[in-house]
Enzyme design. Structure first.
Site, PDB file in Angstrom:
ATOM      1  N   GLY A 126       6.370 103.307  34.140  1.00  8.29           N
ATOM      2  CA  GLY A 126       6.663 102.283  35.143  1.00  8.29           C
ATOM      3  C   GLY A 126       7.249 102.903  36.395  1.00  8.29           C
ATOM      4  N   GLY A 157       8.262 101.277  39.116  1.00  8.71           N
ATOM      5  CA  GLY A 157       8.897 100.239  39.936  1.00  8.71           C
ATOM      6  C   GLY A 157      10.206 100.797  40.465  1.00  8.71           C
ATOM      7  N   PHE A 158      11.135  99.895  40.764  1.00 14.64           N
ATOM      8  CA  PHE A 158      12.417 100.333  41.339  1.00 14.64           C
ATOM      9  C   PHE A 158      13.163 101.281  40.391  1.00 14.64           C
ATOM     10  CE2 PHE A 158      11.694  96.521  43.872  1.00 14.64           C
ATOM     11  CZ  PHE A 158      11.961  97.024  45.124  1.00 14.64           C
ATOM     12  N   GLY A 159      13.198 100.921  39.096  1.00 14.68           N
ATOM     13  CA  GLY A 159      13.953 101.731  38.149  1.00 14.68           C
ATOM     14  C   GLY A 159      13.287 103.074  37.890  1.00 14.68           C
ATOM     15  N   GLU A 179      12.009  81.106  49.128  1.00 16.87           N
ATOM     16  CA  GLU A 179      11.414  81.869  50.229  1.00 16.87           C
ATOM     17  C   GLU A 179       9.970  81.442  50.469  1.00 16.87           C
ATOM     18  OE1 GLU A 179      14.295  85.783  50.019  1.00 16.87           O
ATOM     19  OE2 GLU A 179      12.388  85.895  49.002  1.00 16.87           O
ATOM     20  N   ASP A 206      14.070  95.269  34.623  1.00 14.74           N
ATOM     21  CA  ASP A 206      13.712  93.948  34.110  1.00 14.74           C
ATOM     22  C   ASP A 206      13.328  93.956  32.640  1.00 14.74           C
ATOM     23  OD1 ASP A 206      14.134  93.013  36.599  1.00 14.74           O
ATOM     24  OD2 ASP A 206      12.068  92.384  37.017  1.00 14.74           O
ATOM     25  N   ALA A 254      16.352  94.189  41.874  1.00 13.40           N
ATOM     26  CA  ALA A 254      15.952  95.542  42.243  1.00 13.40           C
ATOM     27  C   ALA A 254      17.149  96.492  42.199  1.00 13.40           C
ATOM     28  CB  ALA A 254      15.337  95.520  43.637  1.00 13.40           C
TER      29      ALA A 254
HETATM   30  C1  LIG Z   1       8.331  87.850  44.126  1.00 14.88           C
HETATM   31  C2  LIG Z   1       9.584  88.591  43.737  1.00 14.88           C
HETATM   32  C3  LIG Z   1      10.662  88.598  44.601  1.00 14.88           C
HETATM   33  C4  LIG Z   1      11.818  89.289  44.263  1.00 14.88           C
HETATM   34  N1  LIG Z   1      12.863  89.303  45.148  1.00 14.88           N
HETATM   35  C5  LIG Z   1      13.943  90.067  44.864  1.00 14.88           C
HETATM   36  C6  LIG Z   1      15.006  90.173  45.798  1.00 14.88           C
HETATM   37  O1  LIG Z   1      14.959  89.582  46.881  1.00 14.88           O
HETATM   38  N2  LIG Z   1      16.061  90.965  45.489  1.00 14.88           N
HETATM   39  C7  LIG Z   1      16.122  91.647  44.301  1.00 14.88           C
HETATM   40  O2  LIG Z   1      17.066  92.387  44.057  1.00 14.88           O
HETATM   41  N3  LIG Z   1      15.137  91.541  43.390  1.00 14.88           N
HETATM   42  C8  LIG Z   1      14.062  90.773  43.629  1.00 14.88           C
HETATM   43  N4  LIG Z   1      13.054  90.685  42.723  1.00 14.88           N
HETATM   44  C9  LIG Z   1      13.235  91.305  41.410  1.00 14.88           C
HETATM   45  C10 LIG Z   1      12.962  92.795  41.458  1.00 14.88           C
HETATM   46  O3  LIG Z   1      11.770  93.048  42.158  1.00 14.88           O
HETATM   47  C11 LIG Z   1      12.901  93.328  40.053  1.00 14.88           C
HETATM   48  O4  LIG Z   1      14.133  93.063  39.444  1.00 14.88           O
HETATM   49  C12 LIG Z   1      12.640  94.814  40.055  1.00 14.88           C
HETATM   50  O5  LIG Z   1      11.361  95.066  40.576  1.00 14.88           O
HETATM   51  C13 LIG Z   1      12.735  95.365  38.649  1.00 14.88           C
HETATM   52  O6  LIG Z   1      12.441  96.732  38.702  1.00 14.88           O
HETATM   53  P1  LIG Z   1      11.776  97.452  37.458  1.00 14.88           P
HETATM   54  O7  LIG Z   1      11.724  98.900  37.781  1.00 14.88           O
HETATM   55  O8  LIG Z   1      12.456  97.040  36.216  1.00 14.88           O
HETATM   56  O9  LIG Z   1      10.310  96.852  37.354  1.00 14.88           O
HETATM   57  P2  LIG Z   1       9.190  96.730  38.431  1.00 14.88           P
HETATM   58  O10 LIG Z   1       9.674  97.006  39.768  1.00 14.88           O
HETATM   59  O11 LIG Z   1       8.527  95.423  38.167  1.00 14.88           O
HETATM   60  O12 LIG Z   1       8.196  97.895  38.018  1.00 14.88           O
HETATM   61  C14 LIG Z   1       7.520  97.940  36.813  1.00 14.88           C
HETATM   62  C15 LIG Z   1       6.398  98.945  36.942  1.00 14.88           C
HETATM   63  O13 LIG Z   1       5.864  99.191  35.665  1.00 14.88           O
HETATM   64  C16 LIG Z   1       4.469  99.236  35.751  1.00 14.88           C
HETATM   65  N5  LIG Z   1       3.944  98.896  34.426  1.00 14.88           N
HETATM   66  C17 LIG Z   1       4.170  97.766  33.735  1.00 14.88           C
HETATM   67  N6  LIG Z   1       3.559  97.834  32.542  1.00 14.88           N
HETATM   68  C18 LIG Z   1       2.944  99.028  32.494  1.00 14.88           C
HETATM   69  C19 LIG Z   1       2.157  99.678  31.520  1.00 14.88           C
HETATM   70  N7  LIG Z   1       1.877  99.111  30.344  1.00 14.88           N
HETATM   71  N8  LIG Z   1       1.667 100.891  31.791  1.00 14.88           N
HETATM   72  C20 LIG Z   1       1.927 101.487  32.986  1.00 14.88           C
HETATM   73  N9  LIG Z   1       2.680 100.922  33.925  1.00 14.88           N
HETATM   74  C21 LIG Z   1       3.191  99.712  33.686  1.00 14.88           C
HETATM   75  C22 LIG Z   1       4.120  98.238  36.820  1.00 14.88           C
HETATM   76  O14 LIG Z   1       2.866  98.517  37.393  1.00 14.88           O
HETATM   77  C23 LIG Z   1       5.265  98.435  37.805  1.00 14.88           C
HETATM   78  O15 LIG Z   1       4.939  99.396  38.780  1.00 14.88           O
HETATM   79  C24 LIG Z   1      11.885  89.979  43.031  1.00 14.88           C
HETATM   80  C25 LIG Z   1      10.796  89.972  42.160  1.00 14.88           C
HETATM   81  C26 LIG Z   1       9.650  89.284  42.509  1.00 14.88           C
HETATM   82  C27 LIG Z   1       8.475  89.293  41.578  1.00 14.88           C
END
Ligand SMILES: Cc1cc2nc3c(=O)[nH]c(=O)nc-3n(C[C@H](O)[C@H](O)[C@H](O)COP(=O)(O)OP(=O)(O)OC[C@H]3O[C@@H](n4cnc5c(N)ncnc54)[C@H](O)[C@@H]3O)c2cc1C
Length: 713
Positions: free
Chosen positions: A305, A307-309, A464, A593, A609
């Site tokens: 993943g 994403g942010f983390g 939003e 998440d 995030a």
């Molecule tokens: C529309 C929206 C608005 C938001 N607004 C805010 C805000 O204003 N402020 C705030 O703090 N937070 C906000 N958030 C929440 C924030 O974006 C999430 O909390 C944050 O992205 C979590 O980070 P993460 O690294 O856990 O997961 P994510 O950022 O979701 O990243 C997960 C990654 O894992 C990858 N992945 C998933 N499954 C697989 C797999 N099986 N194989 C390979 N790759 C995989 C995905 O492609 C993705 O790139 C918002 C979320 C959304 C959807």
């Protein structure tokens, strides 16, 4: 558990210090350096531009109406150009003075623009007027030619594609850049340093009292040989605005200050003692070298993943003795908080997504795989990808979340959620297509259905989206349709609880509801959705006919928990310990998440995030400490720096540690924070431009109806 690298065991005390220094200098060069480059371009540019304007407007001490002929004559008389007819030379001079500064300002063809300017100054200095300022200008322009215009410039957008660009001289310029940086820049830096040291000694220190002489001699000697240059140059910056501000023999203090600031941010260059010292020190710190041999046999860290983390963890491992593999099903990292702006036609997908490879371009210990992970073999320590298996010593699960329809999965077909870029472009098409279809629809009831938009869930995304759709309808599409009036669109925000934005303090929730209502959004609180179908929604016995229903309510963690058979909460999040490790598997971590981690109040941390990023940093630190046999950090602690949500184009609510903001001020703050956290200068600049444009005009730049979502059905 894993063997500690012999090199690291030996040098581990010095390594963190050097790595910190490396990060600081990288920040100085790329961050502050970019601002200095822009300031330099503006400052030098304005000197020439003013001079060009004066040549046209200002004659013999009196302001007169522009008379190019007289101006040209004036210039020709004062500064003749050898080998050129007087009037032609003067016209050329005025042209250079006016055109080149504009190019400098935008950072367009900067090197080409700086060459005639430096030639003009050289001519002025060596043929006409002797001034120390001319040397300053030549030095600054020389740096622009050899170093380039910096990150905040149009050239910087073109640079990565220089060898393929259709612009003339693209590939030659790229070769020149490499040659100039390697061979010419170090010599130029040395010459400028030595000259500045001589100048300061001669005109600022030599004739002063003994103490001043001694201090000055040390400063000048250090500057000349390039030792502790950043510190010395910083001191000289301070002296330039204080003690040396009014030293006429030293020329213009501002231009001098820019020169010293350049050495403070960029350092002394390759021909300096600093460089020698650093090269020797770097040998003690293999993590900073580009030699990947030291990674042989290093533990394997797999992060699933990006994403942010996941990205935060990968970046924070950049100096670790670890072979990092970052796996994501997409080739980009997505800035989800601005997804709603793609869905409502303000931003393009590329503005909020950055290629993962580009983020980790310089990180030798990290490889990126674009693959879908399908499982984890905890016994064999392998991550299963669609077509391969990746072994790990440490595993970080950062796969985020997806929508949850609370068991009513059939609603997804009628009420799409917003989580990915594809969702955003599909929703954008759906919203825009609804207006298009309403325009050609003869049936009044169907037209009303098409012009009704329902958001289910009044968290930040719902709020939003509702605000942005309301503005699109009331302002963005104004006067574009003939049969319908988009401003009559009905925008409904449904919330099961009593307040919108329930995670914010109550006064801010109330303010947000008021701001939404002012925008013309119908807010239905204490209203639970009972059914959703192709024609609308059923809420507490009331029917709302709508062709566009958007799901902004629940999320469910990714299925990563099931891969490792971990215990999960009701939202599918893996329960993790205080060190974010999965119970009974100390080498497997979950974050963001996809993890359920308790905060200081004992409640699970929200899906934000900031939480994911801080957890990514933490896990990287912990893994590195284990690999290197150092003391591990204490339990993870989340630092809450506040929450925000926007309502339309110029209002927001923000809950910050010391203050609560609503309205325009909160919107500006929200904008600033989001631009800062976007990845990449290109995204920052285009997003700022798009916002500024839509702020001024209400117009939406990305109103494309594409793909399968082009019909609002
Ligand atoms: C529309 C929206 C608005 C938001 N607004 C805010 C805000 O204003 N402020 C705030 O703090 N937070 C906000 N958030 C929440 C924030 O974006 C999430 O909390 C944050 O992205 C979590 O980070 P993460 O690294 O856990 O997961 P994510 O950022 O979701 O990243 C997960 C990654 O894992 C990858 N992945 C998933 N499954 C697989 C797999 N099986 N194989 C390979 N790759 C995989 C995905 O492609 C993705 O790139 C918002 C979320 C959304 C959807």
């Amino acid at each position: 558990m894993t063997t500690v690298a012999p090199t690291l065991r030996h040098h581990s005390r010095l390594a963190p210090l050097l790595e910190r220094w490396d990060s600081v200098t990288a920040f100085l060069e790329k961050g502050a350096g970019a601002i200095l480059d822009l300031a330099t371009r503006i400052w030098v540019g304005q000197i020439f531009f003013v001079s060009g304007m004066l040549k046209i407007f200002f004659m013999s001490g009196m302001m007169k109406i522009a008379d190019m002929g007289v101006a040209v004559q004036l210039d020709a008389d004062r500064h003749p150009l050898p080998g050129l007819e007087a009037n032609a030379a003067a016209a050329l001079g005025v042209g250079v003075d006016l055109l080149c500064p504009i190019l400098l300002l935008f950072g367009l063809a900067t090197r080409f623009a700086a060459v005639p300017l430096i030639a003009t100054v050289a001519l002025l200095q060596f043929n006409h007027v002797d001034s120390v300022d001319h040397y300053y200008w030549m030095a600054l322009l020389g740096f622009l030619i050899l170093r380039g215009p910096g990150a905040i410039s149009l050239d910087n957008f073109i640079d990565p594609h220089a060898h393929t660009t259709a612009l003339p001289f693209g590939s030659s310029l790229e070769r020149f850049d490499a040659f100039a940086r390697r061979f010419l820049l170090p010599v130029f830096e040395l010459v400028v340093r030595v000259w500045l040291a001589w100048l300061l000694w001669r005109f600022a220190f030599r004739d002063g009292p003994a103490v001043l002489q001694a201090a000055g001699l040390i400063l000048c000697a250090l500057l000349g040989v390039g030792l502790a240059t950043r510190a010395v140059a910083t001191m000289l910056v301070l002296l330039s605005v204080t003690f040396l501000a009014n030293a006429p023999a030293l020329g213009d203090p501002v231009t001098r200050l820019l020169l010293f600031a350049g050495f403070a941010l960029y350092g002394a260059g390759a021909l300096s003692l600093d460089h020698l010292v650093l090269q020797r020190a770097l040998r003690l710190c293999p993590s900073l070298s580009n030699d990947t041999r030291w990674l042989e046999g290093a533990p394997r860290v797999v992060i699933v993943g990006a994403g942010f983390g996941g990205v935060a963890a990968a970046l924070a491992l950049r100096h670790a003795w670890a072979r990092v593999t970052l796996v994501d099903r997409h080739n980009y990292h997505l800035f989800q908080p601005l997804l709603y702006q793609v869905a409502t036609a303000t931003l393009s997908p590329a503005d909020i997504a950055a290629p993962i490879r580009a983020l980790l371009r310089g990180q030798q210990n990290c490889r990126v795989l674009m693959e879908q992970a399908t499982g984890v073999d905890t016994e064999r320590r392998e991550v299963a990808l669609a077509g391969a298996r990746v072994p790990f010593d440490y595993l970080v699960l950062a796969t985020g979340a997806r929508h949850s329809y609370f068991g009513k999965d059939s609603w997804e077909a009628f009420a799409p959620g917003l989580k990915r870029i594809d969702d955003a472009t599909a929703i954008r098409s759906r919203i825009l297509a609804a207006f298009e279809r309403a325009e050609s629809c003869d049936d009044e009831q169907e037209r009303r259905r098409l012009l009704t938009f329902v958001m289910v869930g009044a968290g930040p995304t719902g709020v939003e989206l509702a605000g942005a759709i309301a503005e699109l309808a009331r302002q963005g599409l104004r006067e574009e349709f003939r049969t319908i009036d988009p401003a009559t669109a009905r925008i409904v925000l449904v919330q099961s609880g009593p307040l919108v934005l329930p995670s914010l303090p109550k006064p801010l929730s109330i303010a947000a509801e008021r701001l939404l209502t002012e925008l013309g959004v119908e807010v239905l609180t204490n209203s639970r959705v009972e059914a959703i179908d192709a024609d609308g929604v059923q809420i507490g016995g009331m029917r709302i006919e709508a062709r566009t229903v958007l799901w902004t309510a629940g999320v469910m963690a990714s299925e990563a928990g099931s891969w490792i058979g971990a215990e999960r909460d009701g939202a599918g999040r893996i329960f993790v310990g205080p060190d974010l490790a999965v119970p009974n598997a100390s080498n497997i971590f979950a974050l963001g998440d996809t993890a359920s981690c308790k905060g200081a109040d004992g409640k699970p941390l929200p899906g934000l995030a900031a939480v994911a990023k801080q957890q990514g940093h933490y896990v990287a630190k912990l893994i590195r400490a284990r690999i290197e046999g150092r003391r591990e950090p204490g339990p993870f602690r989340y630092h809450d720096y506040g929450s925000m949500a926007t309502i339309g184009r110029k209002a927001a609510v923000a809950d910050l540690p010391f203050v609560r903001l609503t309205g325009a001020l909160a919107w500006w703050f929200w904008g600033l924070v989001h631009v800062m956290f976007l990845v990449g200068a290109r995204s920052r600049i285009t997003v700022m431009f798009d916002w500024f444009w839509s702020y001024l005009t209400y117009s939406r730049s990305v109103r494309l109806i594409t793909g399968g979502g082009s019909r609002a059905d």
